[in-house]
Design an enzyme around this catalytic site. Structure first.
Site, mmCIF file in Angstrom:
data_model
loop_
_atom_site.group_PDB
_atom_site.id
_atom_site.type_symbol
_atom_site.label_atom_id
_atom_site.label_comp_id
_atom_site.label_asym_id
_atom_site.label_seq_id
_atom_site.Cartn_x
_atom_site.Cartn_y
_atom_site.Cartn_z
ATOM 1 N N LYS A 117 0.847 -1.210 0.000
ATOM 2 C CA LYS A 117 0.000 0.000 0.000
ATOM 3 C C LYS A 117 0.870 1.243 0.000
ATOM 4 O O LYS A 117 2.047 1.203 0.380
ATOM 5 C CB LYS A 117 -0.913 0.019 1.229
ATOM 6 C CG LYS A 117 -0.212 -0.012 2.601
ATOM 7 C CD LYS A 117 0.302 1.310 3.093
ATOM 8 C CE LYS A 117 1.026 1.214 4.421
ATOM 9 N NZ LYS A 117 1.676 2.488 4.830
ATOM 10 N N ASP B 265 -2.433 -1.018 10.214
ATOM 11 C CA ASP B 265 -2.718 -1.020 8.771
ATOM 12 C C ASP B 265 -3.474 -2.270 8.320
ATOM 13 O O ASP B 265 -3.883 -2.361 7.165
ATOM 14 C CB ASP B 265 -1.402 -0.980 7.967
ATOM 15 C CG ASP B 265 -0.743 0.380 8.007
ATOM 16 O OD1 ASP B 265 -1.438 1.374 8.290
ATOM 17 O OD2 ASP B 265 0.476 0.437 7.750
#
Ligand code: C5P
Length: 311
Positions: free
Chosen positions: A15, A146
């Protein structure tokens, strides 16, 4: 006895954070954030097999990836994800987890978190555990800040500690991906150190304008709009404490990219570009000696585990 497949595979995507605002200090020592996070095509490949009598994690490195920063197995987020499902849901006790690492470790690209999310998906499918999605997100949040965003998949706004995630795109909508170059200077930055530096400087970093502009740019697939709005509240302090990250960002800028930002807490940096060919040009100008890859965002992706016969 469990029924279902005996092997599952999942792609655990890296990401980037297009924006990252540090909004406040929390009583639990963490920080309240608001971040627009989007997965990219670069991924670790995970294969989970029902086998043996313990959780065995085997990690292999793709070319250019240094496994030196991998800690003991109990600290491995993939191992902890499988363990969590065993403890709470009676997932199989014998699991062999193979991970092919393509995402640099400790690089702010969410590799370890993505692996954990992938193992949650794969083990649930393997053992046909019916865990509601809201519970999956809560389990993910226990593993790391996350993990919920990566478990969800697609572009999301993450808030709180990272435990609240909402998709950026409306249901059923799609959006053009952005091309980018990811680069890593060959050092790793500890996430807690990055937040500590930010805290010591007293600087909270709300930037509602960047948030709003980025969200609408992702929805429109407007890479120029997103490049103009890039924002990371940790960037300045990390650049000061780890000059390798600042000089890598400067090199990406001078190579003619649209916009450059530290990814998460670093040490990786990303550069938005206008297309694949532009990305290849920027990457060539960076030269050898720096890990880098041209990839694209997955704004409307989902994370799904597959059985053994599917691609
Ligand atoms: O949750 P995770 O293990 O990824 O967090 C690593 C470290 O980053 C935490 O120990 C904390 O120091 C810092 N952090 C924070 N606020 C967040 C997320 C992470 O302070 N929202």
């Amino acid at each position: 006895m469990f029924s279902g497949d005996s092997v599952c595979t999942v792609e655990a995507h890296a990401k980037i954070n297009l924006t990252l605002e540090v909004l406040g200090r929390r009583a639990d020592g963490y920080h309240d954030l608001r971040s627009i996070l989007v997965p990219v095509a670069l991924a670790d490949s995970i294969r989970v097999e029902r086998k043996g009598t313990s959780i065995d994690v085997h990690v292999r490195a793709a070319p250019g990836i240094d496994l030196g920063a991998i800690g003991p197995v109990e600290q491995n987020l993939a191992w902890r994800a499988a363990r969590l499902l065993q403890e709470r849901y009676g997932a199989p006790v014998g699991l062999r987890i193979d991970i092919l690492k393509r995402i640099p470790i400790g690089g702010g690209l969410g590799g370890g978190s993505a692996d954990a999310a992938g193992v949650l998906r794969a083990v649930c499918r393997l053992a046909q555990l019916r865990v509601p999605e809201s519970t999956m997100l809560a389990l993910a949040a226990e593993l790391g800040s996350d993990v919920p965003a990566l478990l969800h998949g697609g572009a999301v706004c993450m808030e709180g500690r990272g435990d609240r995630v909402t998709p950026v795109l409306d249901a059923g909508a799609d959006a053009a991906p952005f091309w980018l170059v990811l680069a890593n200077p060959g050092i790793s930055v500890s996430t807690s150190h990055a937040y500590q530096l930010c805290r010591l400087s007293g600087g909270l970093t709300a930037n509602p304008e960047a948030f709003k502009n980025t969200r609408s740019s992702v929805r429109r697939g407007d890479v120029h709009g997103a490049a103009a709005a890039l924002f990371n509240g940790l960037e300045q302090k990390v650049f000061e404490a780890y000059p390798e990250t600042a000089s890598l960002a400067a090199r990406l800028k001078s190579a003619g990219s649209l916009g450059v930002l530290l990814s998460g807490s670093g040490a990786s940096v990303f550069a938005l570009v206008s297309g694949k060919a532009h990305g290849e040009d920027v990457r060539r100008l960076l030269g050898a000696g720096v890990w880098s890859v041209v990839t694209q965002t997955l704004p409307d992706g989902v994370m799904a585990a597959h059985g053994p016969l599917e691609p």
